[in-house]
Motif scaffolding. Sequence first.
Motif, PDB file in Angstrom:
ATOM      1  N   ARG A  30       0.618  -1.099  -0.103  1.00 38.66           N
ATOM      2  CA  ARG A  30       0.639   0.369  -0.059  1.00 38.66           C
ATOM      3  C   ARG A  30       0.769   1.275  -0.063  1.00 38.66           C
ATOM      4  O   ARG A  30       2.111   0.762   0.367  1.00 38.66           O
ATOM      5  N   LYS A  32       1.412   4.402   1.674  1.00 37.36           N
ATOM      6  CA  LYS A  32       2.435   4.670   2.966  1.00 37.36           C
ATOM      7  C   LYS A  32       3.164   3.573   3.342  1.00 37.36           C
ATOM      8  O   LYS A  32       3.843   3.452   3.878  1.00 37.36           O
ATOM      9  N   SER A  33       2.134   1.933   3.412  1.00 39.29           N
ATOM     10  CA  SER A  33       3.431   0.822   3.378  1.00 39.29           C
ATOM     11  C   SER A  33       4.786   1.181   3.158  1.00 39.29           C
ATOM     12  O   SER A  33       6.083   0.993   3.363  1.00 39.29           O
ATOM     13  N   TRP A  58       3.408  10.752   7.051  1.00 42.66           N
ATOM     14  CA  TRP A  58       1.962  11.482   7.649  1.00 42.66           C
ATOM     15  C   TRP A  58       1.998  13.142   7.564  1.00 42.66           C
ATOM     16  O   TRP A  58       2.187  13.507   8.750  1.00 42.66           O
ATOM     17  N   VAL A  63      -2.572  11.105  12.919  1.00 42.75           N
ATOM     18  CA  VAL A  63      -3.055   9.697  12.528  1.00 42.75           C
ATOM     19  C   VAL A  63      -2.101   8.772  13.725  1.00 42.75           C
ATOM     20  O   VAL A  63      -1.757   9.494  14.157  1.00 42.75           O
ATOM     21  N   THR A  64      -3.522   7.912  13.877  1.00 43.41           N
ATOM     22  CA  THR A  64      -2.658   7.197  15.280  1.00 43.41           C
ATOM     23  C   THR A  64      -1.469   6.192  15.082  1.00 43.41           C
ATOM     24  O   THR A  64      -1.659   6.194  14.263  1.00 43.41           O
ATOM     25  N   ASP A  66      -1.796   3.189  15.030  1.00 42.94           N
ATOM     26  CA  ASP A  66      -2.496   2.132  14.337  1.00 42.94           C
ATOM     27  C   ASP A  66      -1.798   1.836  13.076  1.00 42.94           C
ATOM     28  O   ASP A  66      -2.188   0.880  12.509  1.00 42.94           O
ATOM     29  N   SER A  67      -2.287   3.484  12.596  1.00 48.16           N
ATOM     30  CA  SER A  67      -1.482   2.931  10.933  1.00 48.16           C
ATOM     31  C   SER A  67      -0.310   2.743  10.704  1.00 48.16           C
ATOM     32  O   SER A  67       0.414   2.038  10.311  1.00 48.16           O
ATOM     33  N   GLN A  70       0.342  -0.650  11.369  1.00 49.27           N
ATOM     34  CA  GLN A  70      -0.040  -1.101  10.137  1.00 49.27           C
ATOM     35  C   GLN A  70       0.661  -1.563   8.937  1.00 49.27           C
ATOM     36  O   GLN A  70       0.868  -2.637   8.710  1.00 49.27           O
ATOM     37  N   ALA A  71       1.425  -0.066   8.742  1.00 46.89           N
ATOM     38  CA  ALA A  71       2.320  -0.461   7.634  1.00 46.89           C
ATOM     39  C   ALA A  71       3.690  -1.527   8.683  1.00 46.89           C
ATOM     40  O   ALA A  71       4.467  -1.818   6.975  1.00 46.89           O
TER      41      ALA A  71
END
Length: 501
Positions: A30, A32-33, A58, A63-64, A66-67, A70-71
């Motif tokens: 993705r 951002k990853s 970012w 953003v938290t 969590d983002s 996830q990345a």
Amino acid sequence: METPRRIGRCVLDPARGALRDEAGLEIALRPKSWDMLLVLARHAGRVLSKDELLDAVWPGIHVTEDSLVQAVRDIRRAIGDAEGRVLRTVAKRGYLLDIAEAAAAPDRPSVVVLPFAHLGADPSQAWIADAVADDLTSVLARVRWLFVVARSTAFTFRDTATEVREIGRRLGVRYALEGSLRSDGDRLRVSCRLVGTEAGHHLWSGTSEGSAADIFAFQDEVTRRVLAAIEPALLESEASRAVLARRGDPSALELVRQGIWHFHKVTREGHATARALFVDATRRDPALCEGWTWLARVSAGRIAYGWAEDRAAEGAAAIAAGLRAVELDDRDPYAHYAYAIASAYAGEPQDTVRAGETVVAMLPFFALGHLVRGMGLLFAGDAAPAAESLAQGLALNPDDPQNFVWQVLRAVALLVDGRPREAREAAMQAARIRPGWRPAFEVAACCAMADGDRAGAASFAAKAAALPLPSGDVLAPFRARNPGLATRLDASLAEERSQPG
């Protein structure tokens, strides 16, 4: 330009915008990853705090964490780092990426499929040009000895006037496949050319025509023709490069490339030199699949042509090399082909058929898969499907220097299947490729006799008798497993020789 780097089992190439696995296939990430992976790579070996990463990936957006987490998961999944040994979590500090400088498959030939130009008057058909380029990129990426640039990177050169040598310099590739689609109503024509980016020289060009009414069949036909033509052209070019380079201490893969050049001479001396180079390559790098693949191929060839000093020992070595190649990379169609051809001359023809079917399933446009499957079927006595499979392979790769052998095998299959006229033409095709090869005229004589042409049979038999006996018998496995058919062929040839001249 940023240097490609190895990350776990993958190669990160920022300049090409790609993360690829060990087979050269692109791994999706993705956006951002991907951005986070680039940031971590640019600061490899240094711990980056969560705040640093959030600000870099970012910027100006709240953003938290969590983002961020996830990345990190996305990246670890992509690079095969489930335990977090490459992308490490440093408690209470942040994340650290351990990577090494590594060229993206430095020894593999690299190719980019550039966007095809649409030259038709109907803009609604422009998508076909993109679809053809997409198909070619996808299929070429399945050829494991090639490094193929991702479509997203290649398409950055759409509608630009960048010269091909400049594209090669920017992307670090040695070859470019470029082309165009011309449409005129329902009629379509695709023109393609393979270019070496270092000197800008053409290695191959060709055209395909079809109908827009059956667009998917047309796309498949273009892909089939192009792949069948450019793969051997690339292999020949790489072999020539390796021979010309002749470095003082070549790598194992360079030795393989040099061996391929000698292999395709199809001579006793060429095969002997090639075998020595392949043996050296397997000693230098026992984990190199290509070394074992080509060792199996050259050993089988030496048996078929009668150039092996010890047929039994070389046959066993061929089988062992083919099995080792498959062990090292069971997704490589060349490895399965190597085992198939070794089995044909030193094993069981049904093993040849099965391995050939595996090759065709992996890469349907790979000519050698169809050819070796046909060989196995013929040696097993199944003439009709053998002739069909051999014809498919010959159509896919009409310029293989060893096609004189495949044409003779096809001639025998057609003759046994009761089609002597077609068989005779196949035998004459073999004679055109290798005019001094006696078996081509012997088989042609048998075909003429079966077709009722005694004068033609006598003429072919006389030509055969004037040529030297070959040192080997490429039909030996067929004769051994089909003694009745072999006896009939030999009797037919003996009868022709006895006819008054």
